[in-house]
Motif scaffolding. Structure first.
Motif, short mmCIF file in Angstrom:
data_model
loop_
_atom_site.label_atom_id
_atom_site.label_comp_id
_atom_site.label_asym_id
_atom_site.label_seq_id
_atom_site.Cartn_x
_atom_site.Cartn_y
_atom_site.Cartn_z
N LEU A 395 0.87 -1.17 0.00
CA LEU A 395 0.00 0.00 0.00
C LEU A 395 0.91 1.22 0.00
CD1 LEU A 395 -2.69 -1.04 2.68
CD2 LEU A 395 -2.79 -1.31 0.20
N LEU A 424 -3.20 0.25 -3.55
CA LEU A 424 -2.84 -1.17 -3.56
C LEU A 424 -2.14 -1.51 -4.87
CD1 LEU A 424 -3.02 -4.09 -2.43
CD2 LEU A 424 -5.28 -4.24 -3.54
N SER A 426 0.62 -4.64 -6.69
CA SER A 426 1.12 -6.00 -6.54
C SER A 426 2.20 -6.26 -7.58
CB SER A 426 -0.03 -7.00 -6.72
OG SER A 426 0.43 -8.33 -6.67
#
Length: 619
Positions: A395, A424, A426
């Motif tokens: 985050l 967020l 990834s």
């Protein structure tokens, strides 16, 4: 001596149990859930080592052979067994094998509402090794044409109730696309698939047609409104379909469950989590053409439903229904979905009984997901050290004014503290790939962040702000950028702005989402600048948006401005507009509200505003 040892061991175990309950209260919940995740991964790896590429279709065919008479789909009282669906999809495969030039790997677009033939056509085409593109039934006109062109299909299959929509754009559909209608009599220029099915063989086609060369090969396109512009075709691999199909299983559903699906099958929740989830389990699904709040619990009782899928709006609608006797008299034990607010969550449980709400988070095209396996109200999932070994994410700090990730003096991003909202992201790697979108690589690249923490790293940008609390529970906070979510659908603001901007009296349009008390997500609002010496035509704006946009994408509010603020990179400033909302007491600019009865936008008065806030006027 032995007694003292046993006493000591017992005391030690009691002490460790107390420590675990106090300091690690979710240890066993996390342990058993992660064990499931690992087990699923091991199963896929074992198949890979054996040289087997087991897909969702392979699992369906296995069930059709092992339990042919078990109900797979129940629709409007009719029962379709696993064998029935297998045979009907064989007929579909045979039609296209004998009456078209389709080859393995070709794309076929599917425009159908929720009905058994959606699954029959999908599985039949999958048996030929075709990639199936699910088209959103709400999309119209140029947006629908864009979707068809984007996925470059060789054929298009259209449901009987949607033939009129295609007939409007039929002259503009590429000539190499054959159009098949699910009706005996179809408009000129289309082929009746129903007629062909009536004489088609039920014999299965050879497995060689659909055997997957790799689990990373494409099996579906699912359209999603990304961060900008028109809908994009997210690439869904066999691996992603398998992961999606494991969702119900991971939440402890079994083959004995009866799953109620009212969500549209053209979305990943209905198709991957719902239909594919039932295939993974070998379970039965009750398929509904369209969600009905008044019929929901009657259907659950009638068909002995034990699990249903939801979005937040669905639960809110159910809570808004007039109270009836026996509302807790049902067999539903689990609800799986996303987007439910905390207050609605509590109200739903209080009113309808001890139903475990299994909230999850995951984008259709994303490479990261969370599952709330503990049932913590309001949370979309939970993380810990071990979870991040399998599903790594961060985050990061976000600049709301500039509408971009915040970077320090060295141009690196930094993570937020617990309790703070962060974007967020990834990592994209071999273990967690991002397959992107069909068409131009530009669309795929726009969803990636480069050089985030070090030179050369690549991250998938979810476009969602999340908060992680001190107990490592995760909560959805908001969407960023040029999208908002309304009525369970993502809306790309630039698509709406482009439609409004086609009107000859409008110079510039800035579209954004605003919060409305009592509703999930945000509804659309458009800030407009008129061209010099041009007058505002509210009826024309109304006609333009309802003709060209899905109902959920039409802006409910208009704001007329003389000038618009821009960011340092010359993007239209939305942050302040979103904060100001649509309150006529706080905004001096003219405001208007979409009135479907008058088929126009009307002035947003203080009285009208109060009626909207009190829920007396439905949006």
């Amino acid at each position: 001596m032995l007694l003292s040892w046993l006493t000591g061991i017992g005391a030690g175990m009691i002490f460790l149990h107390c420590v675990q309950r106090h300091w690690f209260p979710y240890f066993w919940d996390d342990f058993w859930f992660l064990l499931k995740v690992v087990r699923f991964g091991v199963q896929i790896t074992k198949c890979k080592w054996r040289g087997e590429q087991v897909t969702v279709l392979d699992k369906f065919l296995s069930h059709a052979k092992r339990q042919p008479q078990k109900p797979f789909i129940i629709y409007e009282g009719d029962v379709y067994t696993y064998q029935d669906v297998d045979k009907r999809s064989n007929k579909v495969a045979r039609v296209f094998l004998n009456h078209s030039s389709l080859e393995k790997g070709d794309t076929v677009a599917l425009l159908m509402s929720n009905e058994p033939d959606f699954v029959h056509v999908w599985f039949g085409l999958a048996k030929l090794g075709c990639v199936v593109a699910f088209l959103n039934c709400n999309v119209r006109s140029n947006s629908l044409l864009h979707c068809i062109r984007t996925c470059e299909p060789k054929a298009l299959v259209v449901g009987a109730d949607l033939l009129g929509i295609i007939e409007e754009i039929l002259p503009n559909i590429p000539q190499n696309v054959s159009v098949w209608g699910m009706k005996e009599s179809v408009p000129q220029g289309m082929i009746s698939l129903i007629q062909k099915l009536s004489t088609s063989s039920e014999e299965p086609v050879a497995r060689s047609h659909h055997v997957a060369s790799s689990l990373k090969s494409t099996c579906l396109y699912i359209f999603t409104s990304g961060t900008t512009g028109l809908p994009k075709a997210a690439v869904i691999s066999h691996l992603q379909a398998l992961k999606g199909s494991a969702g119900l299983w991971a939440f402890s559903c079994t083959a004995d469950d009866i799953v109620y699906i009212t969500l549209p099958l053209y979305h990943s929740s209905g198709s991957l989590l719902g239909i594919c989830g039932c295939v993974e389990l070998g379970a039965t699904c009750v398929l509904k053409k369209k969600f009905s709040a008044s019929q929901f619990w009657n259907d659950c009782k009638k068909y002995n439903v034990t699990v249903f899928q939801y979005i937040g709006e669905l639960c809110r609608y159910l809570c808004k229904q007039p109270k009836r006797e026996g509302e807790k008299d049902h067999q539903v034990r689990l609800a799986v979905g996303n987007g439910i607010r905390r207050d609605v969550w509590r109200q739903f449980l209080d009113r309808f009984g001890n139903i475990k709400m299994c909230e999850f988070y995951g984008a259709t095209e994303g490479n990261i997901c969370f599952m709330n396996h503990t049932g913590k109200i309001g949370s979309v999932g939970r993380t810990n050290f071990f979870y991040k070994l399998f599903f790594n994410f961060h985050l990061i700090k976000y600049d709301f004014q500039k509408d971009e990730p915040l970077r320090n003096e060295k141009d690196w991003c930094s993570q937020v503290k617990k309790g703070e909202p962060g974007l967020l992201i990834s990592p994209v790697n071999t273990k967690n790939p991002f397959f992107g979108y069909a068409g131009s690589y530009r669309h795929t690249k726009n969803k990636l962040l480069f050089d985030v923490f070090k030179r050369g790293d690549v991250y998938f940008n979810t476009g969602d702000l999340m908060v992680q609390d001190q107990e490592n529970f995760l909560y959805f906070w908001d969407r960023i950028g040029d999208t908002f979510r309304w009525k369970g659908e993502n809306v790309a603001t630039t698509e709406v702005a482009d439609v409004i901007g086609m009107l000859d009296f409008i110079q510039e349009t800035n579209v954004y989402g605003v919060t409305v008390s009592g509703y999930e997500g945000k509804t659309g609002m458009a800030s407009i600048i008129l061209k010099p010496n041009k007058s505002l035509d509210l009826e024309k704006i109304y006609e333009q948006v309802v003709t060209s946009l899905p109902a959920y994408a039409c802006p409910r509010f208009l704001r007329i401005q003389e000038k618009m603020e821009t960011t340092g990179t010359f993007k239209l400033q939305k942050f302040q507009l979103v904060e100001e909302g649509f309150n006529p007491l706080k905004i001096s600019d003219p405001l208007y509200f979409m009135d479907n009865l008058k088929k126009s936008y009307v002035p947003l008065t203080k009285e009208l505003y109060d009626q909207i806030i009190l829920g007396e006027i439905k949006l």
